[in-house]
Write a protein that holds these residues in place. Structure first.
Motif, short mmCIF file in Angstrom:
data_model
loop_
_atom_site.label_atom_id
_atom_site.label_comp_id
_atom_site.label_asym_id
_atom_site.label_seq_id
_atom_site.Cartn_x
_atom_site.Cartn_y
_atom_site.Cartn_z
N HIS A 1 -3.09 9.41 -0.79
CA HIS A 1 -2.02 9.61 0.20
C HIS A 1 -2.44 10.80 1.06
O HIS A 1 -2.89 11.82 0.53
N PRO A 2 -2.31 10.72 2.38
CA PRO A 2 -2.77 11.82 3.23
C PRO A 2 -1.98 13.11 3.11
O PRO A 2 -2.46 14.16 3.51
N GLY A 3 -0.81 13.07 2.53
CA GLY A 3 -0.01 14.29 2.44
C GLY A 3 0.08 14.88 1.05
O GLY A 3 0.85 15.81 0.83
N ARG A 4 -0.71 14.34 0.11
CA ARG A 4 -0.61 14.81 -1.27
C ARG A 4 -1.99 15.02 -1.89
O ARG A 4 -2.94 14.35 -1.55
N CYS B 1 0.84 -1.20 0.00
CA CYS B 1 0.00 0.00 0.00
C CYS B 1 0.87 1.25 0.00
O CYS B 1 0.66 2.16 -0.80
N ARG B 2 1.86 1.29 0.88
CA ARG B 2 2.77 2.44 0.92
C ARG B 2 3.51 2.59 -0.41
O ARG B 2 3.67 3.70 -0.91
N TRP B 3 3.93 1.47 -0.99
CA TRP B 3 4.63 1.49 -2.28
C TRP B 3 3.70 2.08 -3.34
O TRP B 3 4.12 2.89 -4.16
N GLU B 4 2.44 1.65 -3.34
CA GLU B 4 1.46 2.14 -4.32
C GLU B 4 1.30 3.66 -4.21
O GLU B 4 1.26 4.37 -5.21
N TRP B 5 1.21 4.15 -2.99
CA TRP B 5 1.09 5.59 -2.80
C TRP B 5 2.32 6.33 -3.33
O TRP B 5 2.21 7.41 -3.89
N GLU B 6 3.48 5.76 -3.12
CA GLU B 6 4.72 6.43 -3.53
C GLU B 6 4.95 6.35 -5.04
O GLU B 6 5.46 7.28 -5.63
N ARG B 7 4.56 5.24 -5.67
CA ARG B 7 4.91 5.01 -7.07
C ARG B 7 3.77 5.24 -8.07
O ARG B 7 4.01 5.50 -9.22
N GLY C 1 -1.54 8.48 -7.21
CA GLY C 1 -1.39 8.77 -5.79
C GLY C 1 -2.49 8.22 -4.91
O GLY C 1 -2.79 8.80 -3.87
N VAL C 2 -3.11 7.11 -5.34
CA VAL C 2 -4.19 6.52 -4.56
C VAL C 2 -3.93 5.04 -4.33
O VAL C 2 -3.14 4.42 -5.04
N ALA C 3 -4.63 4.49 -3.35
CA ALA C 3 -4.59 3.06 -3.07
C ALA C 3 -6.01 2.61 -2.73
O ALA C 3 -6.82 3.40 -2.26
N GLN D 1 -6.00 14.10 -8.36
CA GLN D 1 -7.00 14.69 -9.24
C GLN D 1 -8.38 14.08 -9.05
O GLN D 1 -9.38 14.70 -9.37
N ARG D 2 -8.48 12.86 -8.55
CA ARG D 2 -9.75 12.16 -8.50
C ARG D 2 -10.45 12.21 -7.14
O ARG D 2 -11.66 12.21 -7.07
N VAL D 3 -9.68 12.20 -6.09
CA VAL D 3 -10.24 12.19 -4.74
C VAL D 3 -9.29 12.97 -3.84
O VAL D 3 -8.08 12.99 -4.06
N ARG D 4 -9.88 13.66 -2.86
CA ARG D 4 -9.03 14.48 -1.98
C ARG D 4 -9.56 14.44 -0.56
O ARG D 4 -10.72 14.11 -0.31
N TRP D 5 -8.70 14.79 0.36
CA TRP D 5 -9.08 14.86 1.76
C TRP D 5 -9.66 16.24 2.04
O TRP D 5 -9.01 17.24 1.80
N LEU D 6 -10.88 16.29 2.56
CA LEU D 6 -11.41 17.55 3.10
C LEU D 6 -10.92 17.70 4.53
O LEU D 6 -10.63 18.81 4.98
#
Length: 150
Positions: A107-110, A21-27, A31-33, A113-118
């Motif tokens: 990823h919580p720090g990035r 999961c962390r790898w997916e976020w990084e690579r 930027g989603v998992a 384009q498709r989904v974001r943290w409010l």
């Protein structure tokens, strides 16, 4: 640990393979998992027209609600709530994500384009109380019925 790193660890802990999961976020360029709901949290998904005003009400009464996601254009807003909430939730027009469902999580720090943290997770495990969420939904619906903040 920084807030984003702690949040990454908290979110990834529910993945079948947290390291993947962390790898997916990084690579992953998106930027989603995909993460399973129902382990550390469930998600209540409101239509954006109700979800955004509900978040506004919640942030007026809580210092820190649980994590909240929104999709592109804020057409849907997802509130992270305690596990088991999805199975007990009764509400017209509210989708639930609990055991057996997966959600797209950025990823919580990035930004993506498709989904974001409010409201991004802070890594502490804070979740929104479903009773408070329901009250906030009623207040938001009442405000919308009156035509605004009145």
């Amino acid at each position: 640990m920084t807030g984003a790193k702690t949040a990454v660890e908290w979110l990834a802990s529910v993945a079948p393979d947290p390291e993947a999961c962390r790898w997916e976020w990084e690579r992953n360029p998106l930027g989603v998992a995909l993460l399973p709901a129902g382990r550390a949290w469930d998600v209540l998904i409101l239509p954006g027209g109700l979800g955004c005003p509900t978040l506004d009400v919640l942030t007026r009464v809580l210092d820190q609600p649980g994590p909240v996601l929104a999709d592109l254009g804020d057409s849907r807003v997802g509130f992270f709530v305690p596990p088991g909430t999805a199975a007990r939730w009764v509400g017209t027009g509210i989708r639930t994500a609990g055991p057996g469902t997966w959600i797209v999580v950025p990823h919580p720090g990035r930004a993506t384009q498709r989904v974001r943290w409010l409201v991004p997770p802070d890594g502490s495990g804070t979740l929104t109380d479903p009773a408070l969420l329901e009250l906030a939904m009623h207040e938001a619906a009442a405000r919308l019925a009156r035509g605004g903040d009145g």
